[in-house]
Design a protein around this motif. Sequence first.
Motif, PDB file in Angstrom:
ATOM      1  N   VAL A 100     119.085  51.470 -44.803  1.00  0.00           N
ATOM      2  CA  VAL A 100     117.964  52.163 -44.185  1.00  0.00           C
ATOM      3  C   VAL A 100     116.750  51.248 -44.344  1.00  0.00           C
ATOM      4  N   TYR A 101     115.896  51.203 -43.333  1.00  0.00           N
ATOM      5  CA  TYR A 101     114.703  50.359 -43.378  1.00  0.00           C
ATOM      6  C   TYR A 101     113.489  51.259 -43.581  1.00  0.00           C
ATOM      7  N   ALA A 118     121.533  53.312 -30.020  1.00  0.00           N
ATOM      8  CA  ALA A 118     120.618  53.044 -28.916  1.00  0.00           C
ATOM      9  C   ALA A 118     119.342  52.452 -29.502  1.00  0.00           C
ATOM     10  N   LEU A 119     119.205  51.127 -29.415  1.00  0.00           N
ATOM     11  CA  LEU A 119     118.071  50.446 -30.029  1.00  0.00           C
ATOM     12  C   LEU A 119     116.757  50.801 -29.340  1.00  0.00           C
ATOM     13  N   ASN A 120     116.789  50.876 -28.027  1.00  0.00           N
ATOM     14  CA  ASN A 120     115.626  51.225 -27.214  1.00  0.00           C
ATOM     15  C   ASN A 120     116.153  51.715 -25.876  1.00  0.00           C
ATOM     16  N   PRO A 121     115.302  52.096 -24.933  1.00  0.00           N
ATOM     17  CA  PRO A 121     115.799  52.618 -23.656  1.00  0.00           C
ATOM     18  C   PRO A 121     116.605  51.612 -22.842  1.00  0.00           C
ATOM     19  N   GLN A 122     116.569  50.344 -23.225  1.00  0.00           N
ATOM     20  CA  GLN A 122     117.256  49.314 -22.455  1.00  0.00           C
ATOM     21  C   GLN A 122     118.510  48.781 -23.135  1.00  0.00           C
ATOM     22  N   THR A 123     118.634  48.944 -24.453  1.00  0.00           N
ATOM     23  CA  THR A 123     119.683  48.250 -25.200  1.00  0.00           C
ATOM     24  C   THR A 123     120.537  49.200 -26.023  1.00  0.00           C
ATOM     25  N   LEU A 124     121.843  49.113 -25.819  1.00  0.00           N
ATOM     26  CA  LEU A 124     122.812  49.855 -26.624  1.00  0.00           C
ATOM     27  C   LEU A 124     123.591  48.858 -27.456  1.00  0.00           C
ATOM     28  N   LEU A 125     123.645  49.086 -28.774  1.00  0.00           N
ATOM     29  CA  LEU A 125     124.362  48.207 -29.685  1.00  0.00           C
ATOM     30  C   LEU A 125     125.697  48.829 -30.057  1.00  0.00           C
ATOM     31  N   PRO A 181     117.456  49.658 -37.422  1.00  0.00           N
ATOM     32  CA  PRO A 181     116.442  48.941 -36.638  1.00  0.00           C
ATOM     33  C   PRO A 181     115.174  48.690 -37.447  1.00  0.00           C
ATOM     34  N   LEU A 182     114.500  47.593 -37.141  1.00  0.00           N
ATOM     35  CA  LEU A 182     113.182  47.324 -37.691  1.00  0.00           C
ATOM     36  C   LEU A 182     112.138  47.902 -36.753  1.00  0.00           C
ATOM     37  N   PRO A 183     111.011  48.384 -37.269  1.00  0.00           N
ATOM     38  CA  PRO A 183     109.964  48.917 -36.393  1.00  0.00           C
ATOM     39  C   PRO A 183     109.454  47.841 -35.444  1.00  0.00           C
ATOM     40  N   ALA A 184     108.902  48.282 -34.317  1.00  0.00           N
ATOM     41  CA  ALA A 184     108.316  47.342 -33.368  1.00  0.00           C
ATOM     42  C   ALA A 184     107.157  46.599 -34.017  1.00  0.00           C
ATOM     43  N   SER A 185     106.964  45.351 -33.643  1.00  0.00           N
ATOM     44  CA  SER A 185     105.873  44.558 -34.207  1.00  0.00           C
ATOM     45  C   SER A 185     104.531  45.034 -33.663  1.00  0.00           C
ATOM     46  N   GLU A 186     103.458  44.622 -34.320  1.00  0.00           N
ATOM     47  CA  GLU A 186     102.117  45.030 -33.898  1.00  0.00           C
ATOM     48  C   GLU A 186     101.771  44.492 -32.517  1.00  0.00           C
ATOM     49  N   THR A 187     102.392  43.397 -32.128  1.00  0.00           N
ATOM     50  CA  THR A 187     102.107  42.791 -30.821  1.00  0.00           C
ATOM     51  C   THR A 187     103.019  43.311 -29.713  1.00  0.00           C
ATOM     52  N   SER A 188     103.930  44.215 -30.053  1.00  0.00           N
ATOM     53  CA  SER A 188     104.870  44.735 -29.057  1.00  0.00           C
ATOM     54  C   SER A 188     104.142  45.540 -27.994  1.00  0.00           C
ATOM     55  N   THR A 189     104.478  45.298 -26.745  1.00  0.00           N
ATOM     56  CA  THR A 189     103.886  46.057 -25.640  1.00  0.00           C
ATOM     57  C   THR A 189     104.681  47.308 -25.312  1.00  0.00           C
ATOM     58  N   SER A 190     105.955  47.324 -25.683  1.00  0.00           N
ATOM     59  CA  SER A 190     106.809  48.475 -25.371  1.00  0.00           C
ATOM     60  C   SER A 190     106.788  49.529 -26.467  1.00  0.00           C
ATOM     61  N   GLY A 191     106.535  49.097 -27.706  1.00  0.00           N
ATOM     62  CA  GLY A 191     106.569  50.026 -28.827  1.00  0.00           C
ATOM     63  C   GLY A 191     107.965  50.311 -29.329  1.00  0.00           C
TER      64      GLY A 191
END
Length: 430
Positions: free
Chosen positions: A236-237, A132-139, A189-199
């Motif tokens: 692992v990242y 589960a990459l985020n609340p919207q996306t399942l890989l 997964p890579l961490p969210a970018s600094e400009t990400s609004t969702s986190g």
Amino acid sequence: MFESICSLPLSGELFTQVVHPSEPLIAVGLSSGHVSTLKLPPVDDEETQEGSRGRRGSNGTDVVDTAWRTRRHQGSCRTLAYSVDGRQLYSAGTDGIVKAADSETGRVTGKLAIPIPQSSTEDVDAPTVIHALNPQTLLLATDSGALHLYDLRDPAPTLPIVDNKTAFTTGKPASTHYPHNDYISSLSPLPASETSTSGFSKQWISTGGTTLALTDVRRGVLVKSEDQEEILLSSVYMSNLPARKSRGSTHEKALVGGGDGVITLWEKGQWDDQDERIIVSREKETLDCLREIPAGIGGFGKKVAVGLGDGKIRFVTLGQKKVIGEVQHDEIEGVVGLDFDVGGRMISGGGSIVKVWQEPMGTVGEDEEEEDSDVEVGEKRPAAGSDDDSDAGEEAYDSSDDEDKSSKRKKRKRGKGPAKGNSFSFSGLD
């Protein structure tokens, strides 16, 4: 660095495990198709109250309860993943089915069939990784090298139960990519970018065959590495690493475990090739699991735990780039699962056993140099070999796994080709 506080026998061979993101829980998937959720000993190490329904570990120090247990897949359960909030548990098996279940009760809330490539002659494209990459996306990654992206806002993965049954659905992916020519062995997964609004993360690295790839949720495969001439098995990242000024380090690297006993390090943004190597096993044992050790455990500095094909777990410091400790999970079977729970305890799995480890009390690590309806809820752990569970809200299955379980696991780990599943007929599918 760690001592075993609990050793739990399982009723079958472990294929996969995953820890809950916020509770001391672990879900395990077996070669028999069973899935269980286990309640780990309290994080605060307080003595378990009398009357708790559970089973003591082989060393008699702690109690592990079974929250629920069920026969989830007709084939082996290949991979498990919790949703970001931990409310859903996703499982995928060699029966070609992905199921979503309420993680607290184990009741199935929806299921879908894994797509089969048009060029495939197989009846099932067996899963290798689900995340589960985020609340919207399942890989979902498969033996064919396919990487399916499912939109969790689509009702398909969480279909309501009607008349105590759930309907099959094609569950068409929002998109599908092929970052590798061989089965996908790991995904980080890579961490969210600094400009990400969702986190939340929108990019990830994956390993498959002898290559590493970077994929974006919207733009697809961005980079694919050169052929490393060695199979890549785990990843692992890690962030906040010491920078090397002469090379303009980004403080972020991907660590990749190979089939030759070596960890390769990949600088963020330089995904075409590795830039450093750490020898973990001079005997060239496979490095099947990689996990970052939580900060503060074993002293200062960034460290990783590595699960090997010979049953050992070795600990590596990135400051000195060397092995600094070792424990033995099993004398025969390799480590197929390695995680750290919400309390910082290490959970290892392999063969037919799961072990819980913690840092010895009162010790300080050395400083290092840096630069379904029949789901059994709350029941006592069943005896080994008990296969009488059925899926929540579904018909009970009455068939055994037709695979050679040990060779199947090794085949998946070492890239000797996809595993064959059974052929099923799904009502309502095109």
